[in-house]
Design an enzyme around this catalytic site. Structure first.
Site, PDB file in Angstrom:
ATOM      1  N   GLU A   1       0.746  -1.216   0.030  1.00  0.00           N
ATOM      2  CA  GLU A   1       0.119   0.050  -0.076  1.00  0.00           C
ATOM      3  C   GLU A   1       0.889   1.264   0.049  1.00  0.00           C
ATOM      4  OE1 GLU A   1      -3.868  -1.724   2.111  1.00  0.00           O
ATOM      5  OE2 GLU A   1      -2.297  -0.857   3.593  1.00  0.00           O
TER       6      GLU A   1
ATOM      7  N   CYS B   1       7.159  -5.683  15.312  1.00  0.00           N
ATOM      8  CA  CYS B   1       6.912  -4.739  16.277  1.00  0.00           C
ATOM      9  C   CYS B   1       5.191  -5.216  16.762  1.00  0.00           C
ATOM     10  CB  CYS B   1       7.125  -3.252  16.086  1.00  0.00           C
ATOM     11  SG  CYS B   1       8.694  -2.960  15.402  1.00  0.00           S
TER      12      CYS B   1
ATOM     13  N   CYS C   1       2.310  -2.566  15.506  1.00  0.00           N
ATOM     14  CA  CYS C   1       2.243  -2.653  14.050  1.00  0.00           C
ATOM     15  C   CYS C   1       1.626  -3.347  13.199  1.00  0.00           C
ATOM     16  CB  CYS C   1       3.627  -2.332  13.622  1.00  0.00           C
ATOM     17  SG  CYS C   1       3.859  -1.883  11.789  1.00  0.00           S
TER      18      CYS C   1
ATOM     19  N   LEU D   1      12.032   5.356  17.680  1.00  0.00           N
ATOM     20  CA  LEU D   1      12.726   5.095  19.228  1.00  0.00           C
ATOM     21  C   LEU D   1      11.463   4.529  20.014  1.00  0.00           C
ATOM     22  CD1 LEU D   1      15.284   5.097  20.584  1.00  0.00           C
ATOM     23  CD2 LEU D   1      14.673   7.741  21.414  1.00  0.00           C
ATOM     24  N   HIS D   2      10.595   5.282  20.236  1.00  0.00           N
ATOM     25  CA  HIS D   2       9.469   4.922  21.111  1.00  0.00           C
ATOM     26  C   HIS D   2       9.401   4.549  22.811  1.00  0.00           C
ATOM     27  CE1 HIS D   2       7.476   4.554  17.193  1.00  0.00           C
ATOM     28  NE2 HIS D   2       7.911   3.546  17.128  1.00  0.00           N
TER      29      HIS D   2
ATOM     30  N   CYS E   1      -0.158   5.576  10.365  1.00  0.00           N
ATOM     31  CA  CYS E   1       1.159   4.869  10.655  1.00  0.00           C
ATOM     32  C   CYS E   1       0.833   3.342  11.221  1.00  0.00           C
ATOM     33  CB  CYS E   1       2.011   5.505  11.611  1.00  0.00           C
ATOM     34  SG  CYS E   1       2.606   7.330  11.321  1.00  0.00           S
TER      35      CYS E   1
HETATM   36  N1  SAH Z   1       9.839   0.037   9.492  1.00  0.00           N
HETATM   37  C1  SAH Z   1      10.002   1.418   9.722  1.00  0.00           C
HETATM   38  C2  SAH Z   1       9.182   2.185   8.481  1.00  0.00           C
HETATM   39  C3  SAH Z   1       7.654   1.827   8.737  1.00  0.00           C
HETATM   40  S1  SAH Z   1       6.728   1.991  10.037  1.00  0.00           S
HETATM   41  C4  SAH Z   1      10.073   1.851  10.942  1.00  0.00           C
HETATM   42  O1  SAH Z   1       9.583   0.975  11.884  1.00  0.00           O
HETATM   43  O2  SAH Z   1      10.520   3.058  11.325  1.00  0.00           O
HETATM   44  C5  SAH Z   1       6.395   3.884  10.134  1.00  0.00           C
HETATM   45  C6  SAH Z   1       6.253   4.398  11.462  1.00  0.00           C
HETATM   46  O3  SAH Z   1       5.018   3.870  12.012  1.00  0.00           O
HETATM   47  C7  SAH Z   1       7.380   3.924  12.326  1.00  0.00           C
HETATM   48  O4  SAH Z   1       7.905   5.128  13.325  1.00  0.00           O
HETATM   49  C8  SAH Z   1       6.521   2.941  13.432  1.00  0.00           C
HETATM   50  O5  SAH Z   1       6.883   2.635  14.656  1.00  0.00           O
HETATM   51  C9  SAH Z   1       5.274   3.748  13.470  1.00  0.00           C
HETATM   52  N2  SAH Z   1       3.922   2.824  13.757  1.00  0.00           N
HETATM   53  C10 SAH Z   1       3.801   1.734  13.532  1.00  0.00           C
HETATM   54  N3  SAH Z   1       2.608   1.104  13.975  1.00  0.00           N
HETATM   55  C11 SAH Z   1       2.157   2.349  14.665  1.00  0.00           C
HETATM   56  C12 SAH Z   1       0.831   2.348  15.553  1.00  0.00           C
HETATM   57  N4  SAH Z   1       0.219   1.561  15.687  1.00  0.00           N
HETATM   58  N5  SAH Z   1       0.687   3.802  15.953  1.00  0.00           N
HETATM   59  C13 SAH Z   1       1.635   4.764  15.614  1.00  0.00           C
HETATM   60  N6  SAH Z   1       2.730   4.651  15.011  1.00  0.00           N
HETATM   61  C14 SAH Z   1       3.135   3.307  14.610  1.00  0.00           C
HETATM   62 FE1  SF4 Z   2       8.135  -2.563  12.941  1.00  0.00          FE
HETATM   63 FE2  SF4 Z   2       8.282  -0.764  11.012  1.00  0.00          FE
HETATM   64 FE3  SF4 Z   2       8.342  -3.389  10.699  1.00  0.00          FE
HETATM   65 FE4  SF4 Z   2       6.195  -2.080  11.597  1.00  0.00          FE
HETATM   66  S1  SF4 Z   2       6.815  -1.818   9.554  1.00  0.00           S
HETATM   67  S2  SF4 Z   2       6.817  -4.070  12.274  1.00  0.00           S
HETATM   68  S3  SF4 Z   2       7.084  -0.567  12.997  1.00  0.00           S
HETATM   69  S4  SF4 Z   2       9.914  -2.174  11.655  1.00  0.00           S
END
Ligand code: SAH
Ligand code: SF4
Length: 349
Positions: free
Chosen positions: A95, A119, A122, A221-222, A339
């Site tokens: 997407e 993660c 996510c 970072l989170h 996100c």
């Molecule tokens: N894999 C990369 C890029 C894609 S995710 C990364 O993790 O940085 C893009 C962003 O969305 C990242 O900062 C991720 O931590 C954040 N993200 C993922 N799931 C989320 C959620 N449920 N709520 C808010 N941010 C989220």
């Molecule tokens: Fe983690 Fe980014 Fe992969 Fe989602 S897209 S699982 S936030 S690394």
């Protein structure tokens, strides 16, 4: 049916040029084709009417011009967020999302189908890893929206690699794609208009710093608490917080560029004043910016978003310690385009 021709968007200029010469074509053909594909957004040789007809047929036989099949597009009620689901030639899905912000037209693109990092918060992580995208498949997402905007007299102004996947696990193809989009012979978007977001793969951050690109870097970072971060982001066990922060400091030192930290605020988990103070301490003195994004809740992750008030308290705490930060708007929530909400239809959430 498997498509056997090479995808034209996967080819660099010199390769295309030499292949066309081998087909007996004059030297300027490659430039003509690149202009048509990347600047006027033609999608097939038949649309490139400046080419001789028999050569258009030859091109059709020699290359594939279709990287993505847009199968579904949804728009938010206010029309300012548009998400498209694409089927790849091998049947996998990805997407991309277009967001209108004032004067900006920001495109959020995918680097992989699914993601293997897992993660917990996510949606893409919850669906697992399918495969890396080729550079051409990454470029094609931008061209798709560029063509759409061009039809309305508008254009893409920013590209963020924050869709599905972990870009630094597909480093070479992501960099090749961005280099192509940045190349004035191709799409020609300024280097500073690109942002790559990584979960924090330390060796790749170092490599990225050493290679000296002008593209922006964001780190997800989170939290700066190793126990919590390992729970949220399993790869933290391999690249723990201090190593990650050292790599970020190296990047800033090496490139003199500001780094961005992404911080999803999760109610009662990482959003207290103490959490803000710990973060401020960890990143103090670094040229950086913190983006605070209230969590987009997903079904498989039970937690909730921090309230707007508490997000402001968190932000104020950081600012009181000279850390610049913004509380980001949550966009595209109702069309699952926020996100971490990108996931193939029916596979998650
Ligand atoms: N894999 C990369 C890029 C894609 S995710 C990364 O993790 O940085 C893009 C962003 O969305 C990242 O900062 C991720 O931590 C954040 N993200 C993922 N799931 C989320 C959620 N449920 N709520 C808010 N941010 C989220
Ligand atoms: Fe983690 Fe980014 Fe992969 Fe989602 S897209 S699982 S936030 S690394």
């Amino acid at each position: 049916m498997e498509i056997k021709q090479p995808l034209i968007y996967d080819l660099d200029f010199e390769t295309l040029e030499s292949q066309l010469k081998a087909l007996g074509q004059p030297g300027f053909r490659a430039k003509q084709i690149w202009t048509a594909l990347y600047q006027t957004f033609r999608v097939s040789p038949d649309e490139i009417t400046t080419l001789p007809k028999d050569f258009r047929e030859k091109l059709n036989q020699s290359y594939s011009f279709k990287a993505l099949d847009p199968v579904k597009t949804i728009e938010s009620k206010d029309g300012r967020t548009i998400k498209t689901l694409y089927k790849l030639n091998d049947g996998n899905y990805i997407e991309a999302v277009l967001m209108y912000y004032d004067e900006r037209r920001t495109l959020c693109i995918s680097s992989q189908s699914g993601c293997g990092i897992g993660c917990s918060f996510c949606a893409t992580g919850q669906m697992g890893f399918r495969r890396n995208l080729s550079s051409g498949e990454i470029v094609a997402q931008v061209l798709y929206f560029a063509r759409m905007l061009d039809g309305m007299g508008d254009h893409v102004t920013n590209v963020v690699v924050m869709g599905m996947g972990e870009p630094f696990q597909n480093y070479d193809n992501v960099i090749t794609a961005i280099n192509r989009l940045n190349d004035p012979r191709a799409f020609g978007l300024g280097a500073r208009r690109f942002t790559i977001s990584t979960v924090g793969l330390v060796p790749k951050i170092i490599q990225f710093a050493d290679e000296g690109y002008q593209y922006n870097l964001a780190i997800s970072l989170h939290t700066v608490d190793d126990t919590l971060r390992s729970k949220l982001i399993p790869i933290n066990k391999k690249y723990p917080v201090d190593e990650l922060i050292s790599a970020c400091r190296y990047y800033v030192h090496k490139t003199s560029r500001r780094i961005t930290f992404e911080y999803a605020l999760i109610q009662g988990v990482n959003d207290s004043v103490e959490d803000a103070l710990a973060l401020a301490k960890k990143i103090s003195g670094m040229i950086c910016h913190v983006n605070l994004i209230p969590l987009n809740p997903t079904k498989k992750f039970g937690e909730q978003a921090t309230s707007a008030d508490q997000a402001q308290v968190f932000c104020d705490t950081l600012e009181a310690h000279n850390i610049s930060c913004t509380v980001r708007l949550r966009r595209g929530i109702e069309i699952q385009a926020g996100c971490g909400q990108l996931a193939t239809e029916g596979e998650s959430n």
